[in-house]
Design a protein around this motif. Structure first.
Motif, PDB file in Angstrom:
ATOM      1  N   GLU A  49       0.824  -1.208   0.000  1.00  0.00           N
ATOM      2  CA  GLU A  49       0.000   0.000   0.000  1.00  0.00           C
ATOM      3  C   GLU A  49       0.853   1.252   0.000  1.00  0.00           C
ATOM      4  N   ALA A  50       1.931   1.265   0.799  1.00  0.00           N
ATOM      5  CA  ALA A  50       2.815   2.427   0.835  1.00  0.00           C
ATOM      6  C   ALA A  50       3.496   2.645  -0.513  1.00  0.00           C
ATOM      7  N   LYS A  51       3.875   1.569  -1.181  1.00  0.00           N
ATOM      8  CA  LYS A  51       4.516   1.703  -2.495  1.00  0.00           C
ATOM      9  C   LYS A  51       3.545   2.255  -3.528  1.00  0.00           C
ATOM     10  N   GLU A  52       2.298   1.812  -3.486  1.00  0.00           N
ATOM     11  CA  GLU A  52       1.293   2.335  -4.417  1.00  0.00           C
ATOM     12  C   GLU A  52       1.044   3.816  -4.170  1.00  0.00           C
ATOM     13  N   ARG A  53       0.949   4.207  -2.913  1.00  0.00           N
ATOM     14  CA  ARG A  53       0.754   5.623  -2.612  1.00  0.00           C
ATOM     15  C   ARG A  53       1.939   6.454  -3.076  1.00  0.00           C
ATOM     16  N   TRP A  54       3.161   5.933  -2.879  1.00  0.00           N
ATOM     17  CA  TRP A  54       4.350   6.682  -3.293  1.00  0.00           C
ATOM     18  C   TRP A  54       4.418   6.821  -4.811  1.00  0.00           C
ATOM     19  N   GLU A  55       4.091   5.781  -5.547  1.00  0.00           N
ATOM     20  CA  GLU A  55       4.095   5.862  -7.008  1.00  0.00           C
ATOM     21  C   GLU A  55       3.058   6.869  -7.499  1.00  0.00           C
ATOM     22  N   GLU A  56       1.927   6.905  -6.820  1.00  0.00           N
ATOM     23  CA  GLU A  56       0.897   7.883  -7.212  1.00  0.00           C
ATOM     24  C   GLU A  56       1.353   9.311  -6.943  1.00  0.00           C
ATOM     25  N   ARG A  57       1.971   9.543  -5.760  1.00  0.00           N
ATOM     26  CA  ARG A  57       2.479  10.885  -5.466  1.00  0.00           C
ATOM     27  C   ARG A  57       3.592  11.282  -6.414  1.00  0.00           C
ATOM     28  N   LEU A  58       4.455  10.357  -6.741  1.00  0.00           N
ATOM     29  CA  LEU A  58       5.552  10.646  -7.650  1.00  0.00           C
ATOM     30  C   LEU A  58       5.023  11.013  -9.033  1.00  0.00           C
ATOM     31  N   GLU A  59       4.017  10.315  -9.490  1.00  0.00           N
ATOM     32  CA  GLU A  59       3.430  10.618 -10.787  1.00  0.00           C
ATOM     33  C   GLU A  59       2.759  11.989 -10.791  1.00  0.00           C
ATOM     34  N   ASN A  60       2.029  12.305  -9.718  1.00  0.00           N
ATOM     35  CA  ASN A  60       1.382  13.623  -9.632  1.00  0.00           C
ATOM     36  C   ASN A  60       2.406  14.746  -9.570  1.00  0.00           C
ATOM     37  N   PHE A  61       3.511  14.518  -8.824  1.00  0.00           N
ATOM     38  CA  PHE A  61       4.526  15.565  -8.692  1.00  0.00           C
ATOM     39  C   PHE A  61       5.215  15.838 -10.034  1.00  0.00           C
ATOM     40  N   THR A  62       5.577  14.806 -10.757  1.00  0.00           N
ATOM     41  CA  THR A  62       6.231  14.999 -12.058  1.00  0.00           C
ATOM     42  C   THR A  62       5.285  15.663 -13.058  1.00  0.00           C
ATOM     43  N   ARG A  63       4.007  15.338 -12.993  1.00  0.00           N
ATOM     44  CA  ARG A  63       3.050  15.934 -13.910  1.00  0.00           C
ATOM     45  C   ARG A  63       2.798  17.404 -13.561  1.00  0.00           C
ATOM     46  N   ARG A  64       2.739  17.726 -12.254  1.00  0.00           N
ATOM     47  CA  ARG A  64       2.468  19.089 -11.839  1.00  0.00           C
ATOM     48  C   ARG A  64       3.633  20.023 -12.157  1.00  0.00           C
ATOM     49  N   HIS A  65       4.875  19.550 -11.963  1.00  0.00           N
ATOM     50  CA  HIS A  65       6.047  20.406 -12.171  1.00  0.00           C
ATOM     51  C   HIS A  65       6.740  20.130 -13.498  1.00  0.00           C
ATOM     52  N   ASN A  66       6.140  19.364 -14.344  1.00  0.00           N
ATOM     53  CA  ASN A  66       6.665  19.096 -15.679  1.00  0.00           C
ATOM     54  C   ASN A  66       8.106  18.580 -15.615  1.00  0.00           C
ATOM     55  N   LEU A  67       8.307  17.520 -14.795  1.00  0.00           N
ATOM     56  CA  LEU A  67       9.615  16.888 -14.667  1.00  0.00           C
ATOM     57  C   LEU A  67       9.544  15.450 -15.173  1.00  0.00           C
ATOM     58  N   SER A  68      10.650  14.997 -15.609  1.00  0.00           N
ATOM     59  CA  SER A  68      10.714  13.601 -16.035  1.00  0.00           C
ATOM     60  C   SER A  68      10.948  12.708 -14.816  1.00  0.00           C
ATOM     61  N   ALA A  70      12.976  10.253 -14.610  1.00  0.00           N
ATOM     62  CA  ALA A  70      14.404   9.971 -14.449  1.00  0.00           C
ATOM     63  C   ALA A  70      15.097  11.080 -13.661  1.00  0.00           C
ATOM     64  N   GLU A  71      14.775  12.349 -13.970  1.00  0.00           N
ATOM     65  CA  GLU A  71      15.389  13.473 -13.244  1.00  0.00           C
ATOM     66  C   GLU A  71      14.989  13.448 -11.771  1.00  0.00           C
ATOM     67  N   LEU A  72      13.732  13.195 -11.520  1.00  0.00           N
ATOM     68  CA  LEU A  72      13.275  13.178 -10.129  1.00  0.00           C
ATOM     69  C   LEU A  72      13.912  12.033  -9.350  1.00  0.00           C
ATOM     70  N   ARG A  73      14.024  10.889  -9.954  1.00  0.00           N
ATOM     71  CA  ARG A  73      14.652   9.762  -9.261  1.00  0.00           C
ATOM     72  C   ARG A  73      16.128  10.034  -9.005  1.00  0.00           C
ATOM     73  N   HIS A  74      16.801  10.691  -9.931  1.00  0.00           N
ATOM     74  CA  HIS A  74      18.203  11.041  -9.725  1.00  0.00           C
ATOM     75  C   HIS A  74      18.345  12.008  -8.546  1.00  0.00           C
ATOM     76  N   PHE A  75      17.417  12.958  -8.425  1.00  0.00           N
ATOM     77  CA  PHE A  75      17.451  13.889  -7.300  1.00  0.00           C
ATOM     78  C   PHE A  75      17.211  13.156  -5.975  1.00  0.00           C
ATOM     79  N   LEU A  76      16.308  12.224  -5.978  1.00  0.00           N
ATOM     80  CA  LEU A  76      16.025  11.469  -4.754  1.00  0.00           C
ATOM     81  C   LEU A  76      17.213  10.599  -4.354  1.00  0.00           C
ATOM     82  N   ARG A  77      17.925  10.045  -5.328  1.00  0.00           N
ATOM     83  CA  ARG A  77      19.127   9.277  -4.999  1.00  0.00           C
ATOM     84  C   ARG A  77      20.183  10.169  -4.358  1.00  0.00           C
ATOM     85  N   GLU A  78      20.333  11.389  -4.824  1.00  0.00           N
ATOM     86  CA  GLU A  78      21.288  12.318  -4.212  1.00  0.00           C
ATOM     87  C   GLU A  78      20.883  12.649  -2.775  1.00  0.00           C
TER      88      GLU A  78
END
Length: 409
Positions: A49-68, A70-78
């Motif tokens: 359930e936590a993974k599904e919620r995180w994937e949904e938030r990640l998708e909404n965030f990339t769509r709202r801020h027009n980010l790819s 791959a870029e967002l995941r690279h930032f999270l790894r840093e």
């Protein structure tokens, strides 16, 4: 357990420590399998359930801020790398100032290892290897010495309570001092505290320390009381998951007093839980010995029945004694190779017969000596002075005759 011919003799030669080790290893593996099944059934749905919620938030965030993605995941790894170095989103105190470093070495030498602070440099990692090697060994030695003194104090208190009970029952006189009087010595000689009472006392002490520490952590750290108890067990048992760690904020009310109390509670809790684990291990060892004894008895009984049924063309001895009636002197003989032959009913050599029945022969020789003299002879002081020993059998008769001749002269 499979039971074959001669397993009674092989069971006598089997190393009990190896059998105990193998049984304990099997029980630990079964215990781990059961624990893995339970935790998987409890925690896996929440993780999904936590993974599904995180994937949904990640998708909404990339769509709202027009980010790819791959870029967002690279930032999270840093950010994950920065988190390992001690950087957090919320304001926390520096991890590697002197107080933070002291807290870190405390988790190292106590083998707690929360994991919220780890060395990032090569020099720090190399130093940690040698520092932890000596520090962990010294701390374990300290815990063992603490356990010895704690058990001594508990045993003294329990022995005092046992003495009071004996006085109330009238076994001991009320006006006698400790260690005086034969009745007191006889009543308290060989008395030892029960390991179950010691385990109960350590459980109560650990529970009291955990409850007091939780009462301190709940208002100061902002945790629930259950989370505080959970942290106490994880920290005191040196499991140290690191999901909850005390004394990590920049400022606290009465900060110095809180950090001192945190240090004292962790030290006392680790010592008590370590002692409790050692006592519980004794109980587990007793349980394993009981299981091995039951398995051994069943194996021997089955083997004996099979052997008596299968062997028909053998000469049966007059008396086959069970192992329960064996004395200390014949214990070693029964663990030899002749034990299986005697229990199976086969013919044995005269040497083995004499070795397995030496106690009976000694009694028979003593009776022959008394019969030859007409009465159970008492050794006089003169015979002892002349150096004639009593002995048994024919040698006893000769020594007694020599003693009488020496006394008459």
């Amino acid at each position: 357990m499979a039971c074959r011919g001669g397993c009674c003799s092989s069971a006598g030669r089997l190393n009990a420590d190896n059998a105990r080790f193998l049984l304990l290893a099997v029980l630990i593996v079964l215990y781990m399998l059961c624990g893995a099944a339970v935790f998987s059934a409890i925690e896996l749905p929440t993780e999904r359930e936590a993974k599904e919620r995180w994937e949904e938030r990640l998708e909404n965030f990339t769509r709202r801020h027009n980010l790819s993605r791959a870029e967002l995941r690279h930032f999270l790894r840093e950010y994950e790398e920065a988190s390992v170095a001690g950087i957090r989103v919320d304001d926390i105190r520096p991890r590697w100032d002197f107080t933070g470093a002291f807290y870190f070495v405390g988790t190292v030498v106590s083998t707690i290892g929360f994991g919220m602070t780890t060395p990032a440099t090569v020099g720090g990692k190399i130093f940690l290897i040698f520092y932890g090697l000596i520090g962990c060994a010294g701390t374990i030695l300290f815990f063992n010495l603490f356990l010895e003194r704690l058990i001594t104090v508990i045993a003294y208190i329990m022995k005092s309570c046992h003495e009071r009970q004996l006085r109330r029952k009238g076994v001991l006189p009320h006006n006698s001092q400790w260690g005086s009087g034969t009745s007191e010595v006889d009543s308290l000689a060989g008395w030892k505290p029960s390991v179950y009472y010691v385990m109960l006392i350590l459980c109560v002490a650990s529970l009291i320390i955990s409850c007091c520490a939780s009462a301190m952590y709940t208002p100061i750290e902002g945790w629930s009381y259950f989370d505080s108890l959970y942290f106490c067990f994880v920290a005191f048992s040196t499991i140290g998951f690191g999901d909850l760690v005390s004394s990590q904020n920049i400022k606290y009310e009465s900060q110095g007093l809180y950090r001192f109390g945190n240090f004292v509670f962790i030290l006392m809790g680790v010592c008590c839980i370590y002692s409790l684990f050692n006592v519980i291990s004794i109980v587990i060892k007793q349980s394993i010995n009981w299981i091995l004894k039951k398995l051994d008895c069943r194996c021997c009984h089955k083997c004996q029945r099979k052997l008596f049924r299968s062997r028909r063309n053998v000469v049966m001895p007059g008396n086959v004694r069970s192992r329960r009636n064996i004395s200390i002197e014949t214990d070693v003989v029964n663990e030899s190779d002749t034990d299986g032959r005697r229990l199976s009913g086969e013919m044995i050599s005269m040497k083995d017969f004499l070795a397995s029945n030496k106690v009976s022969l000694a009694i028979m020789q003593k009776q022959l000596s008394e019969t030859a003299n007409g009465y159970p002879r008492q050794m006089s002081s003169n015979s002892k002075q002349n150096g004639f020993s009593g002995g048994v059998g024919a040698l006893a008769i000769m020594n007694n005759r020599l003693a009488e001749t020496s006394v008459d002269r």
